[in-house]
Write an enzyme that holds these catalytic residues in place. Structure first.
Site, PDB file in Angstrom:
ATOM      1  N   LYS A 197       0.857  -1.352   0.019  1.00  0.00           N
ATOM      2  CA  LYS A 197       0.113   0.202   0.084  1.00  0.00           C
ATOM      3  C   LYS A 197       1.074   1.119  -0.070  1.00  0.00           C
ATOM      4  O   LYS A 197       1.622   1.489   0.885  1.00  0.00           O
ATOM      5  CB  LYS A 197      -0.786   0.115   1.087  1.00  0.00           C
ATOM      6  CG  LYS A 197      -1.798   1.320   1.208  1.00  0.00           C
ATOM      7  CD  LYS A 197      -2.867   1.268   2.276  1.00  0.00           C
ATOM      8  CE  LYS A 197      -3.430   2.286   2.637  1.00  0.00           C
ATOM      9  NZ  LYS A 197      -4.723   2.274   3.440  1.00  0.00           N
ATOM     10  N   GLU A 235       7.529  -7.093   1.548  1.00  0.00           N
ATOM     11  CA  GLU A 235       6.400  -7.128   2.271  1.00  0.00           C
ATOM     12  C   GLU A 235       5.237  -8.428   1.810  1.00  0.00           C
ATOM     13  O   GLU A 235       4.843  -9.027   2.671  1.00  0.00           O
ATOM     14  CB  GLU A 235       5.291  -6.062   1.911  1.00  0.00           C
ATOM     15  CG  GLU A 235       5.863  -4.530   2.466  1.00  0.00           C
ATOM     16  CD  GLU A 235       5.710  -4.335   4.045  1.00  0.00           C
ATOM     17  OE1 GLU A 235       4.794  -4.931   4.598  1.00  0.00           O
ATOM     18  OE2 GLU A 235       5.793  -3.285   4.234  1.00  0.00           O
ATOM     19  N   LYS A 250      -2.007  -1.531  -3.848  1.00  0.00           N
ATOM     20  CA  LYS A 250      -3.236  -0.129  -3.719  1.00  0.00           C
ATOM     21  C   LYS A 250      -2.262   0.888  -3.802  1.00  0.00           C
ATOM     22  O   LYS A 250      -1.221   1.122  -3.100  1.00  0.00           O
ATOM     23  CB  LYS A 250      -3.655  -0.373  -2.416  1.00  0.00           C
ATOM     24  CG  LYS A 250      -4.804   0.753  -2.194  1.00  0.00           C
ATOM     25  CD  LYS A 250      -5.518   0.655  -0.920  1.00  0.00           C
ATOM     26  CE  LYS A 250      -6.176   1.893  -0.658  1.00  0.00           C
ATOM     27  NZ  LYS A 250      -6.667   1.916   0.728  1.00  0.00           N
ATOM     28  N   SER A 276     -10.102   5.298  -4.982  1.00  0.00           N
ATOM     29  CA  SER A 276     -11.041   6.646  -5.001  1.00  0.00           C
ATOM     30  C   SER A 276     -10.565   7.517  -6.066  1.00  0.00           C
ATOM     31  O   SER A 276     -11.463   8.175  -6.972  1.00  0.00           O
ATOM     32  CB  SER A 276     -11.228   7.397  -3.763  1.00  0.00           C
ATOM     33  OG  SER A 276     -10.060   7.679  -3.162  1.00  0.00           O
TER      34      SER A 276
HETATM   35  C1  PBG Z   1      -7.562   3.445   5.473  1.00  0.00           C
HETATM   36  C2  PBG Z   1      -7.919   3.319   4.010  1.00  0.00           C
HETATM   37  C3  PBG Z   1      -7.526   4.438   2.984  1.00  0.00           C
HETATM   38  C4  PBG Z   1      -8.036   3.729   1.982  1.00  0.00           C
HETATM   39  C5  PBG Z   1      -8.915   2.539   2.278  1.00  0.00           C
HETATM   40  N1  PBG Z   1      -8.386   1.849   3.429  1.00  0.00           N
HETATM   41  C6  PBG Z   1      -7.060   5.385   2.905  1.00  0.00           C
HETATM   42  C7  PBG Z   1      -5.669   5.995   3.479  1.00  0.00           C
HETATM   43  O1  PBG Z   1      -4.965   4.954   3.764  1.00  0.00           O
HETATM   44  O2  PBG Z   1      -5.647   7.113   3.727  1.00  0.00           O
HETATM   45  C8  PBG Z   1      -8.067   4.236   0.554  1.00  0.00           C
HETATM   46  C9  PBG Z   1      -9.382   3.774  -0.623  1.00  0.00           C
HETATM   47  C10 PBG Z   1      -9.506   4.598  -1.636  1.00  0.00           C
HETATM   48  O3  PBG Z   1      -8.863   5.655  -1.884  1.00  0.00           O
HETATM   49  O4  PBG Z   1     -10.445   4.412  -2.436  1.00  0.00           O
HETATM   50  N2  PBG Z   1      -6.411   2.902   6.073  1.00  0.00           N
END
Ligand code: PBG
Length: 325
Positions: A197, A235, A250, A276
């Site tokens: 991530k 990871e 992600k 998103s």
């Molecule tokens: C929270 C989380 C996030 C997303 C999923 N879980 C945001 C972040 O890490 O700040 C993002 C998902 C998206 O942007 O669609 N830990």
């Protein structure tokens, strides 16, 4: 006359031939649909930066899930929007059995036992600091966070979660959560680890949806540097040893190489989160008439599949399912 033995265009000469040689395709079975939950009754509010995506109160969320199930979507990832006054340093609201999230999970699972319900494990929606971990003097403390995350995961499993999604990027959390799930009798609850991530600007609209942006600093001491890919292998190796059932990358679109890297180096199923900001970009350009939104959507989703993701978390899941009806 030009003599060419190989003419790759022969395999593109008609729709039928193209279909025969098509290597990858998408199906509704590939998707997990993220959903935003808010408090209240009969409430539905659109996320401004994500046209077509709404925050739903539980009653309407159940209706939305029913609609999606009828479209063939069977897996959902539920994210709660927690009231500011319920947030604290230790994310204690995440353990409240009568709170918004755990109540909703129990209800969803009761109504739709055959659906796969994924949950998010991280402190940010419940944290007064807006960080995924416990903050002390501006530092995110890893080991103190593990304990909080594991309790959160057990509470979610107890409420009926099928898949736990640790999105926090703390070291050792998959193993710690696996152990705590097992000792509490939840050996059948899966873990989809947010393995790679990245500290990404593509999460902006999501943080608007949940009002969960960090109050100070950024997430760079735990989320990965977008410049790196070898770290993703480290990871992945750790998550595998620690007991993850799926490895997730992600965001998806700017990290197709990382999806491919994990696919080529793991026998576990690879998931990708089409986040998103990736959704928002397509919607914004389509609204301006600058791109054909539906075709760009399908092309992006297919590219994620082609890169090696067999599971795709996407805000496009519902409209994709509708387009296939
Ligand atoms: C929270 C989380 C996030 C997303 C999923 N879980 C945001 C972040 O890490 O700040 C993002 C998902 C998206 O942007 O669609 N830990």
């Amino acid at each position: 006359m030009i003599q060419l033995t190989q003419r790759p265009r022969r395999n593109r000469k008609s729709a039928t031939i193209r279909n025969l040689v098509q290597e990858n395709s998408l199906s509704v079975n590939d998707f997990i649909y993220p959903l935003f939950l808010i408090d209240g009754k009969n409430k539905k509010s659109e996320v401004q930066s994500m046209p077509g995506i709404y925050r739903y109160s539980l009653d309407l969320l159940l209706k939305e899930i029913e609609i999606c199930m009828n479209l063939g979507i069977q897996a959902f990832d539920v994210f709660p929007n927690i009231a500011e006054k319920l947030k604290d340093k230790t994310a204690s609201e995440s353990l409240n059995k009568r709170g918004l999230y755990l109540t909703a999970l129990r209800e969803i699972k009761k109504r739709f036992p055959e659906a796969a319900i994924m949950t998010d494990v991280a402190m940010d929606p419940y944290s007064s600091d807006g960080h995924d971990g416990y903050v002390k003097n501006g530092e995110i403390l890893n080991d103190k966070t593990l304990d909080i995350l594991a309790k959160m995961a057990v509470a979610q499993a107890d409420a009926g979660a099928d898949i736990i999604g640790p999105s926090d990027m703390m070291d050792g959390r998959v193993g710690y959560i696996r152990e705590q799930l097992d000792v509490n009798g939840f050996t059948n609850v899966s873990i989809m680890s947010y393995t790679a991530k990245y500290a990404s600007a593509f999460y902006g609209p999501f943080r608007d949806a949940l009002n969960s942006a960090p109050k100070m600093g950024d997430k760079k001491t735990y989320q990965m540097n977008p410049a790196n890919s070898l770290e993703a292998l480290t990871e992945a190796e750790l998550d595998t040893i620690e007991g993850a059932d799926f490895l997730m990358v992600k965001p998806a679109l700017s990290y197709l190489d990382v999806i491919k890297l994990l696919k080529d180096n793991s026998t576990l199923p690879i998931a990708a989160y089409n986040v998103s900001g990736e959704y928002a970009m397509v919607k914004a350009a389509a609204a301006k008439g600058w791109i054909d939104g539906d075709r760009v959507r399908d092309e992006i989703l297919l590219s994620i599949k082609r890169a090696g993701a067999s599971v795709i978390l996407s805000y496009f899941a519902k409209e994709f399912a509708i387009s296939r009806k």
